[in-house]
Design a protein around this motif. Structure first.
Motif, PDB file in Angstrom:
ATOM      1  N   ALA A 193       0.829  -1.204   0.000  1.00 27.85           N
ATOM      2  CA  ALA A 193       0.000   0.000   0.000  1.00 27.85           C
ATOM      3  C   ALA A 193       0.869   1.262   0.000  1.00 27.85           C
ATOM      4  O   ALA A 193       0.611   2.216  -0.726  1.00 27.85           O
ATOM      5  CB  ALA A 193      -0.920   0.003   1.211  1.00 27.85           C
ATOM      6  N   ARG A 194       1.925   1.230   0.825  1.00 27.84           N
ATOM      7  CA  ARG A 194       2.798   2.395   0.903  1.00 27.84           C
ATOM      8  C   ARG A 194       3.573   2.590  -0.407  1.00 27.84           C
ATOM      9  O   ARG A 194       3.748   3.708  -0.879  1.00 27.84           O
ATOM     10  CB  ARG A 194       3.755   2.219   2.083  1.00 27.84           C
ATOM     11  N   THR A 214      -5.901   2.127  -2.258  1.00 26.27           N
ATOM     12  CA  THR A 214      -5.214   2.053  -0.975  1.00 26.27           C
ATOM     13  C   THR A 214      -6.176   1.624   0.130  1.00 26.27           C
ATOM     14  O   THR A 214      -5.832   0.815   0.996  1.00 26.27           O
ATOM     15  CB  THR A 214      -4.578   3.412  -0.629  1.00 26.27           C
ATOM     16  N   MET A 259       2.639   1.801  -3.355  1.00 24.09           N
ATOM     17  CA  MET A 259       1.719   2.313  -4.377  1.00 24.09           C
ATOM     18  C   MET A 259       1.762   3.837  -4.443  1.00 24.09           C
ATOM     19  O   MET A 259       1.636   4.431  -5.510  1.00 24.09           O
ATOM     20  CB  MET A 259       0.269   1.914  -4.028  1.00 24.09           C
ATOM     21  N   GLY A 260       1.912   4.476  -3.281  1.00 21.74           N
ATOM     22  CA  GLY A 260       1.821   5.929  -3.231  1.00 21.74           C
ATOM     23  C   GLY A 260       3.162   6.637  -3.190  1.00 21.74           C
ATOM     24  O   GLY A 260       3.216   7.851  -3.056  1.00 21.74           O
ATOM     25  N   SER A 294      -6.956   6.531  -3.955  1.00 21.18           N
ATOM     26  CA  SER A 294      -7.574   6.445  -2.626  1.00 21.18           C
ATOM     27  C   SER A 294      -8.334   5.137  -2.482  1.00 21.18           C
ATOM     28  O   SER A 294      -8.239   4.458  -1.452  1.00 21.18           O
ATOM     29  CB  SER A 294      -8.521   7.624  -2.392  1.00 21.18           C
TER      30      SER A 294
END
Lengths: 219, 231
Positions: A153-154, A203, A156-157, A200
């Motif tokens: 998840a981290r 995530t 990805m951003g 958004s």
């Protein structure tokens, strides 16, 4: 809409997660179980990417991987490879950024494994490698899973360090978060809106899965 | 025959004991908590290194400070059953016991070994259960079987009956006694229960007391009595 940034982000996040697993699990074991000297220093070093400004991390990576850098020059001379401004550089940047999350998560899970179980396994004649793969790792599995999902998840951003080493090349290194930055800069608010909603949602979905997996309600 | 002499010092605590036990006999390490009974077991198992001394099993040194010998826990072939049994929570009863088998043998052979052990302990119907589904007495038996599966040359039991409720303790004690005597290996049993000493032990090493030497249980009984400790 151009789906390239979405697919690239997913690919970069997946590769970075695998990379951080490969590096993070042995590191977590060292921090949790070994009696090596300099453990506090190693622990601090693995936490560093979490607190350093992403630009500083990116700069370090540029220095190491760039044409003049130690590893960069080696790769160029031996294999004719140049990592900087490729999607592989984005993978390395994201892996470094998520390593602390992975290590913390796995280490906490390993710390929770009763050392007596490992001791009994040793008295039953099992070598350290068997103790690790048959006792420690299966019992630390929930933490490993949580670390993996969280790291994904981290990753990805990831933005700052990625921009420094991989740049912003549409169709080549432009990830989702960089595409958002690019859209806002060029006044393309419609594109920015849809990308923001997309990332958004993605995530959030990952974190929902994470909650299911760990039974924690922290996020 | 197991001969043990261990010296160990940590903090304000010091351990300095010497005793021996023959094959087919059970020695009780008796004394209050914090007197080094568990530490002694761990020294024999190779999980803790004494400062000095010698641990000799059937003439072969497992540890010998003067000769610089200290075998790894893997090489000692001891059966170690810690106080809370330390069953592997992620493995079934069958896999827990099978984990203990040292010899490299086929899956079928392992299954046979485990099946015969389970039958001996009357636990065939618990084969696929996980440790959390077992009672205290069943856990204790599985831990013992797991240690037995490794064909140990010495058996180390740390307070084997404390997690079993009082009702079953008496029956189990008799069972264990018969089981252990049949093994014909030295058995070291840590306890602070007088009944364990009476029923199970052939000889006794006193911890946390001025008695340096080991005693036969009836003499130890007299000592408790004199000290006003008995029951």
């Amino acid at each position: 809409m151009d789906w390239f940034p979405v697919i690239l982000s997913l690919r970069v996040a997946a590769c970075a997660t695998v990379l951080s697993l490969v590096a993070g699990v042995p590191l977590a074991w060292l921090l949790s179980r070994s009696r090596i000297p300099g453990k506090p220093l190693l622990s601090s070093l693995t936490a560093l990417p979490m607190v350093l400004p992403p630009t500083v991390l990116g700069y370090y990576l540029l220095v190491i991987l760039g044409r003049q850098g130690f590893i960069g020059r080696l790769l160029l001379e031996r294999f004719g490879l140049s990592l900087v401004f490729t999607w592989q550089a984005a993978v390395i940047a994201a892996a470094v950024v998520v390593l602390p999350l992975m290590v913390r998560s796995v280490q906490a899970a390993m710390d929770a494994v009763d050392p007596e179980l490992e001791e009994v396994a040793r008295t039953l004649g099992k070598r350290e490698i068997a103790v690790f793969f048959r006792i420690t790792l299966p019992l630390a599995w929930p933490g490993l899973l949580a670390g993996t999902v969280l790291s994904f998840a981290r990753a990805m951003g990831e933005f700052g360090a990625t921009l420094m080493v991989a740049g912003n090349i549409p169709g080549k290194t432009q990830t989702l978060s960089i595409a958002i930055y690019d859209a806002v800069q060029s006044g393309n608010n419609n594109l920015a809106n849809s990308l923001v909603i997309l990332i958004s949602a993605l995530t959030l979905a990952v974190l929902v899965v994470l909650n299911k997996l760990t039974g924690l309600k922290r996020w | 025959m197991l001969q043990v002499t261990v010296e160990k010092q940590w903090g304000a605590f010091s351990l300095n004991k010497s005793w021996q036990v023959r094959c087919g006999e059970i020695i009780g390490l008796f004394g209050p908590s914090g007197s080094g009974k568990t530490a002694t077991l761990k020294c024999i198992a190779g999980l803790l290194k004494p400062d000095a001394g010698a641990i000799v099993l059937n003439g072969k040194a497992l540890y010998h400070s003067a000769q610089g010998i200290c075998l790894s826990p893997q090489a000692r072939q001891v059966g170690y059953v810690p106080q809370d049994y330390a069953l592997f929570p992620h493995l079934t009863v069958f896999d827990n016991i099978s984990f203990g088998i040292r010899r490299s043998c086929s899956r079928e052979e392992k299954a046979l070994v485990v099946a015969s052990l389970l039958k001996k302990a009357g636990l065939e119907n618990k084969k696929h259960s996980y440790p959390r589904e077992l009672s205290g007495g069943q856990k204790q038996r599985v831990a013992l079987l797991r240690a037995m599966a490794g064909e140990p040359r010495v058996l180390l039991l740390d307070e084997p009956l404390t997690s079993v409720d009082l009702y079953w303790r008496h029956t189990l004690r008799r069972e264990i006694r018969e089981f252990l005597h049949d093994l014909n290996i030295p058995v070291v049993l840590v306890t602070h229960d007088f009944n364990d000493v009476d029923v199970l032990c052939d000889t006794l090493a006193m911890y946390g007391s001025p008695h340096k030497e080991q005693l036969p249980p009836h003499q130890a009984g007299a000592t408790f009595y004199l000290a006003g400790l008995r029951r």
